[in-house]
Design an enzyme around this catalytic site. Structure first.
Site, PDB file in Angstrom:
ATOM      1  N   ASN A 165      47.296  49.995  41.771  1.00 44.07           N
ATOM      2  CA  ASN A 165      48.199  49.795  40.630  1.00 44.07           C
ATOM      3  C   ASN A 165      47.510  49.282  39.366  1.00 44.07           C
ATOM      4  O   ASN A 165      48.162  49.153  38.331  1.00 44.07           O
ATOM      5  CB  ASN A 165      49.379  48.876  41.009  1.00 44.07           C
ATOM      6  CG  ASN A 165      50.207  49.486  42.120  1.00 44.07           C
ATOM      7  OD1 ASN A 165      50.626  50.624  42.006  1.00 44.07           O
ATOM      8  ND2 ASN A 165      50.416  48.756  43.203  1.00 44.07           N
ATOM      9  N   TYR A 194      51.000  41.566  32.862  1.00 39.76           N
ATOM     10  CA  TYR A 194      49.628  42.101  32.816  1.00 39.76           C
ATOM     11  C   TYR A 194      49.176  42.512  31.422  1.00 39.76           C
ATOM     12  O   TYR A 194      48.016  42.898  31.244  1.00 39.76           O
ATOM     13  CB  TYR A 194      49.516  43.292  33.784  1.00 39.76           C
ATOM     14  CG  TYR A 194      49.773  42.884  35.227  1.00 39.76           C
ATOM     15  CD1 TYR A 194      48.880  42.049  35.895  1.00 39.76           C
ATOM     16  CD2 TYR A 194      50.909  43.309  35.904  1.00 39.76           C
ATOM     17  CE1 TYR A 194      49.121  41.655  37.203  1.00 39.76           C
ATOM     18  CE2 TYR A 194      51.157  42.925  37.220  1.00 39.76           C
ATOM     19  CZ  TYR A 194      50.255  42.100  37.866  1.00 39.76           C
ATOM     20  OH  TYR A 194      50.479  41.706  39.158  1.00 39.76           O
ATOM     21  N   ALA A 197      47.104  44.010  45.235  1.00 39.45           N
ATOM     22  CA  ALA A 197      47.917  43.456  46.328  1.00 39.45           C
ATOM     23  C   ALA A 197      47.129  43.315  47.634  1.00 39.45           C
ATOM     24  O   ALA A 197      47.494  42.507  48.493  1.00 39.45           O
ATOM     25  CB  ALA A 197      49.143  44.333  46.541  1.00 39.45           C
ATOM     26  N   HIS A 250      45.965  39.919  49.237  1.00 36.93           N
ATOM     27  CA  HIS A 250      46.776  39.051  50.088  1.00 36.93           C
ATOM     28  C   HIS A 250      46.863  39.541  51.525  1.00 36.93           C
ATOM     29  O   HIS A 250      47.485  38.883  52.358  1.00 36.93           O
ATOM     30  CB  HIS A 250      48.185  38.930  49.467  1.00 36.93           C
ATOM     31  CG  HIS A 250      48.143  38.737  47.983  1.00 36.93           C
ATOM     32  ND1 HIS A 250      47.596  37.605  47.404  1.00 36.93           N
ATOM     33  CD2 HIS A 250      48.509  39.548  46.935  1.00 36.93           C
ATOM     34  CE1 HIS A 250      47.665  37.734  46.074  1.00 36.93           C
ATOM     35  NE2 HIS A 250      48.201  38.893  45.768  1.00 36.93           N
ATOM     36  N   ASP A 305      35.912  41.886  55.210  1.00 33.42           N
ATOM     37  CA  ASP A 305      34.763  42.211  56.060  1.00 33.42           C
ATOM     38  C   ASP A 305      33.733  43.057  55.320  1.00 33.42           C
ATOM     39  O   ASP A 305      32.527  42.882  55.515  1.00 33.42           O
ATOM     40  CB  ASP A 305      35.227  42.956  57.324  1.00 33.42           C
ATOM     41  CG  ASP A 305      35.923  42.039  58.321  1.00 33.42           C
ATOM     42  OD1 ASP A 305      35.824  40.809  58.168  1.00 33.42           O
ATOM     43  OD2 ASP A 305      36.564  42.550  59.259  1.00 33.42           O
ATOM     44  N   HIS A 345      41.568  38.096  38.972  1.00 37.20           N
ATOM     45  CA  HIS A 345      42.968  38.484  38.777  1.00 37.20           C
ATOM     46  C   HIS A 345      43.301  38.318  37.304  1.00 37.20           C
ATOM     47  O   HIS A 345      42.861  37.345  36.671  1.00 37.20           O
ATOM     48  CB  HIS A 345      43.898  37.621  39.635  1.00 37.20           C
ATOM     49  CG  HIS A 345      43.577  37.739  41.083  1.00 37.20           C
ATOM     50  ND1 HIS A 345      43.902  38.852  41.816  1.00 37.20           N
ATOM     51  CD2 HIS A 345      42.885  36.925  41.911  1.00 37.20           C
ATOM     52  CE1 HIS A 345      43.445  38.707  43.044  1.00 37.20           C
ATOM     53  NE2 HIS A 345      42.808  37.539  43.127  1.00 37.20           N
ATOM     54  N   ILE A 346      44.080  39.256  36.827  1.00 40.29           N
ATOM     55  CA  ILE A 346      44.504  39.208  35.426  1.00 40.29           C
ATOM     56  C   ILE A 346      45.498  38.063  35.233  1.00 40.29           C
ATOM     57  O   ILE A 346      45.397  37.273  34.290  1.00 40.29           O
ATOM     58  CB  ILE A 346      45.131  40.564  35.028  1.00 40.29           C
ATOM     59  CG1 ILE A 346      44.061  41.663  35.105  1.00 40.29           C
ATOM     60  CG2 ILE A 346      45.761  40.490  33.631  1.00 40.29           C
ATOM     61  CD1 ILE A 346      44.600  43.083  35.020  1.00 40.29           C
ATOM     62  N   SER A 347      46.461  37.989  36.137  1.00 39.19           N
ATOM     63  CA  SER A 347      47.493  36.945  36.036  1.00 39.19           C
ATOM     64  C   SER A 347      47.029  35.692  36.770  1.00 39.19           C
ATOM     65  O   SER A 347      46.111  35.741  37.595  1.00 39.19           O
ATOM     66  CB  SER A 347      48.794  37.460  36.656  1.00 39.19           C
ATOM     67  OG  SER A 347      48.624  37.688  38.051  1.00 39.19           O
ATOM     68  N   ARG A 372      51.523  35.293  46.609  1.00 41.00           N
ATOM     69  CA  ARG A 372      50.330  35.613  45.815  1.00 41.00           C
ATOM     70  C   ARG A 372      49.319  34.468  45.780  1.00 41.00           C
ATOM     71  O   ARG A 372      48.213  34.601  45.268  1.00 41.00           O
ATOM     72  CB  ARG A 372      50.719  35.973  44.377  1.00 41.00           C
ATOM     73  CG  ARG A 372      51.473  37.269  44.280  1.00 41.00           C
ATOM     74  CD  ARG A 372      51.669  37.693  42.856  1.00 41.00           C
ATOM     75  NE  ARG A 372      52.819  38.554  42.764  1.00 41.00           N
ATOM     76  CZ  ARG A 372      52.808  39.880  42.995  1.00 41.00           C
ATOM     77  NH1 ARG A 372      51.683  40.495  43.287  1.00 41.00           N
ATOM     78  NH2 ARG A 372      53.919  40.578  42.929  1.00 41.00           N
TER      79      ARG A 372
END
Ligand code: DQA
Length: 149
Positions: A10, A22, A76, A79, A86, A99-101, A110
């Site tokens: 995404n 975002y 996503a 998470h 690995d 992460h942007i946010s 999150r």
């Protein structure tokens, strides 16, 4: 010096996807920002985006012996993905999770990353600057490792 910048699911929808979280910049804008930053620093960057977990694992594995560092926004999969955790552990290449946010200001699910234990550090909440800060962090790490040798 070559840094691989990986974006997960995404993130190709930047600019369209929840702009209040975002921002309005697109994925192409993000790529341009990272490439300009790298050019100023005199380093090479390779940019990769996929919506597929296995493809992200393949990209990490292919960095083995080629990239000096990895910047990854697993989206996503941050998470949930033990496979990405690995893969990062497998290549033992300095990796920064971005992460942007600010994921800690958002939903409870999150706040937990399964990827972080394999990473040098985590940068979140600075919008697109999270990526340029991560590139700088890898550069500093590679330089300090070289001094120690
Ligand atoms: C994100 C945060 C994740 O929780 C989310 O699933 C994303 C983007 C970020 O950059 O803020 O896809 O990684």
């Amino acid at each position: 010096m070559n840094i691989l910048v990986i974006n997960g699911p995404n993130l190709n929808m930047l600019g369209i996807r929840e702009p209040e979280i975002y921002g309005k910049a697109t994925y192409a804008d993000l790529c341009r920002l990272i490439e300009e930053h790298a050019a100023q620093l005199g380093i090479d960057v390779t940019l990769y985006q996929s919506n597929h977990e296995g493809a992200l694992v393949d990209a990490i594995q292919q960095a083995y012996g080629k990239a000096d560092g990895i910047v990854i926004n697993p989206g996503a999969y941050t998470h949930t993905s033990i496979a990405i955790l690995d893969a990062i552990k497998s290549v033992s290449t300095p990796t920064v999770e971005v992460h942007i946010s600010n994921v800690h200001q958002r939903e409870e699910f999150r706040r937990h990353s399964v990827i972080s234990p394999a990473c040098m550090g985590v940068i979140c909440g600075f919008g697109l600057d999270s990526y340029t800060l991560a590139v700088q962090a890898i550069l500093n790490k590679v330089a300090s490792d070289a001094e120690e040798m």
